[in-house]
Design an enzyme around this catalytic site. Structure first.
Site, PDB file in Angstrom:
ATOM      1  N   CYS A   1       0.838  -1.199   0.000  1.00  0.00           N
ATOM      2  CA  CYS A   1       0.000   0.000   0.000  1.00  0.00           C
ATOM      3  C   CYS A   1       0.877   1.255   0.000  1.00  0.00           C
ATOM      4  O   CYS A   1       1.564   1.532  -0.974  1.00  0.00           O
ATOM      5  CB  CYS A   1      -0.980  -0.037   1.161  1.00  0.00           C
ATOM      6  SG  CYS A   1      -2.409   1.058   0.938  1.00  0.00           S
TER       7      CYS A   1
ATOM      8  N   HIS B   1      -3.489  -5.244   0.274  1.00  0.00           N
ATOM      9  CA  HIS B   1      -3.086  -5.769   1.585  1.00  0.00           C
ATOM     10  C   HIS B   1      -3.265  -7.286   1.649  1.00  0.00           C
ATOM     11  O   HIS B   1      -4.327  -7.774   2.038  1.00  0.00           O
ATOM     12  CB  HIS B   1      -3.939  -5.132   2.681  1.00  0.00           C
ATOM     13  CG  HIS B   1      -3.606  -3.713   2.973  1.00  0.00           C
ATOM     14  ND1 HIS B   1      -2.602  -3.334   3.840  1.00  0.00           N
ATOM     15  CD2 HIS B   1      -4.156  -2.562   2.505  1.00  0.00           C
ATOM     16  CE1 HIS B   1      -2.550  -2.023   3.898  1.00  0.00           C
ATOM     17  NE2 HIS B   1      -3.476  -1.522   3.105  1.00  0.00           N
TER      18      HIS B   1
ATOM     19  N   GLU C   1      -1.520  -9.149   3.761  1.00  0.00           N
ATOM     20  CA  GLU C   1      -0.908  -9.556   5.028  1.00  0.00           C
ATOM     21  C   GLU C   1      -1.894  -9.716   6.177  1.00  0.00           C
ATOM     22  O   GLU C   1      -1.482 -10.079   7.293  1.00  0.00           O
ATOM     23  CB  GLU C   1       0.172  -8.539   5.433  1.00  0.00           C
ATOM     24  CG  GLU C   1      -0.326  -7.260   6.075  1.00  0.00           C
ATOM     25  CD  GLU C   1      -0.900  -6.218   5.135  1.00  0.00           C
ATOM     26  OE1 GLU C   1      -1.167  -5.105   5.593  1.00  0.00           O
ATOM     27  OE2 GLU C   1      -1.087  -6.527   3.946  1.00  0.00           O
TER      28      GLU C   1
END
Length: 250
Positions: A100, A189, A191
């Site tokens: 990001c 994202h 993660e």
């Protein structure tokens, strides 16, 4: 079952460094996966002006997201020194992963431009592989043709010169790139675990003032199981980038 990394080359004080820009933008799955591999990680709270580690100690640099824009130097003056540090790491051919805001910072230091999106991307987004530009066959398998992935951004980056454009979505053309086979920028994202997404939504609402009326909260919750796609994708990238650090695979 994931591949296991041999850690004998991790002596001499090297570790993974994660640059963080907000308390709710932490490495999440990355931290737990590295722990499972006995790979040390040092998290740096950049917004608190914690010092950057010595370049020689960095095994892999991970640059996390954040609510600020990469061009807000007057509000966040530490962005200047962070960009300098990122550029130095890349110039030393140390593997880098940006998520990001982190991807936007990488694009900026590589000569790209970061601008405002006409429409922000919040929630689950379908992204497609860009096959116009080929990447090396030995890493092609790392990037599936499509992903349903979590997004939270209002800016976008241009693809830096000599980087390969990897993914696009309907509302944001530039979703990911790879540069020199050891630097990867992801606008999205991958993660976040399920609980991480729930915590993220709660904290980002408090920190940024974004309300439930401004993003598809119910759709995020209804399809929260999609986080698994991001986790599986990210694990392969971590193995690849650590292999670039001369860690051998069993």
């Amino acid at each position: 079952m994931s591949e296991i990394l041999k850690i004998e080359t991790l002596s001499k004080g090297k570790y993974v460094v994660a640059l963080e820009h907000a308390p709710y933008e932490t490495p999440c799955y990355i931290t737990s996966w590295l722990a499972s591999q006995s790979i040390p990680v040092k998290e740096i709270k950049v917004w608190e002006r914690e010092p950057f580690p010595d370049h020689n100690e960095v095994l892999l640099l991970i640059i996390m997201g954040g609510p600020m824009n990469i061009y807000e130097h007057d509000i966040f003056p530490w962005l200047i020194s962070e960009k300098k540090y990122i550029k130095e790491i890349i110039d030393l051919s140390i593997p880098v992963l940006g998520i990001c805001l982190g991807a936007q910072l990488i694009a900026d230091v590589l000569g790209g431009v970061v601008t405002r999106l006409p429409v922000p991307e919040f929630g689950w987004t379908h992204i497609c592989r860009n096959n116009e530009h080929k990447i090396h066959s030995e890493i092609d398998h790392l990037f599936p043709n499509t992903l349903e992935i979590f997004q939270w951004h209002q800016d976008t980056f241009s693809i830096p010169e000599k980087a390969v454009h990897l993914y696009s979505s309907q509302t944001c053309t530039n979703q990911a790139f790879i540069y020199a086979d050891f630097v990867i920028g992801l606008q999205f994202h991958p993660e976040l675990y399920e609980n991480d997404i729930l915590n993220f939504l709660m904290l980002v609402e408090k920190d940024t003032g974004i309300t439930e009326d401004e993003y598809p909260k119910m759709d995020i919750l209804d399809r929260i199981f999609l986080y698994q796609q991001g986790i599986e994708f990210l694990e392969k990238l971590l193995i690849f980038l650590l292999s670039s650090s001369k860690i051998s695979l069993l």
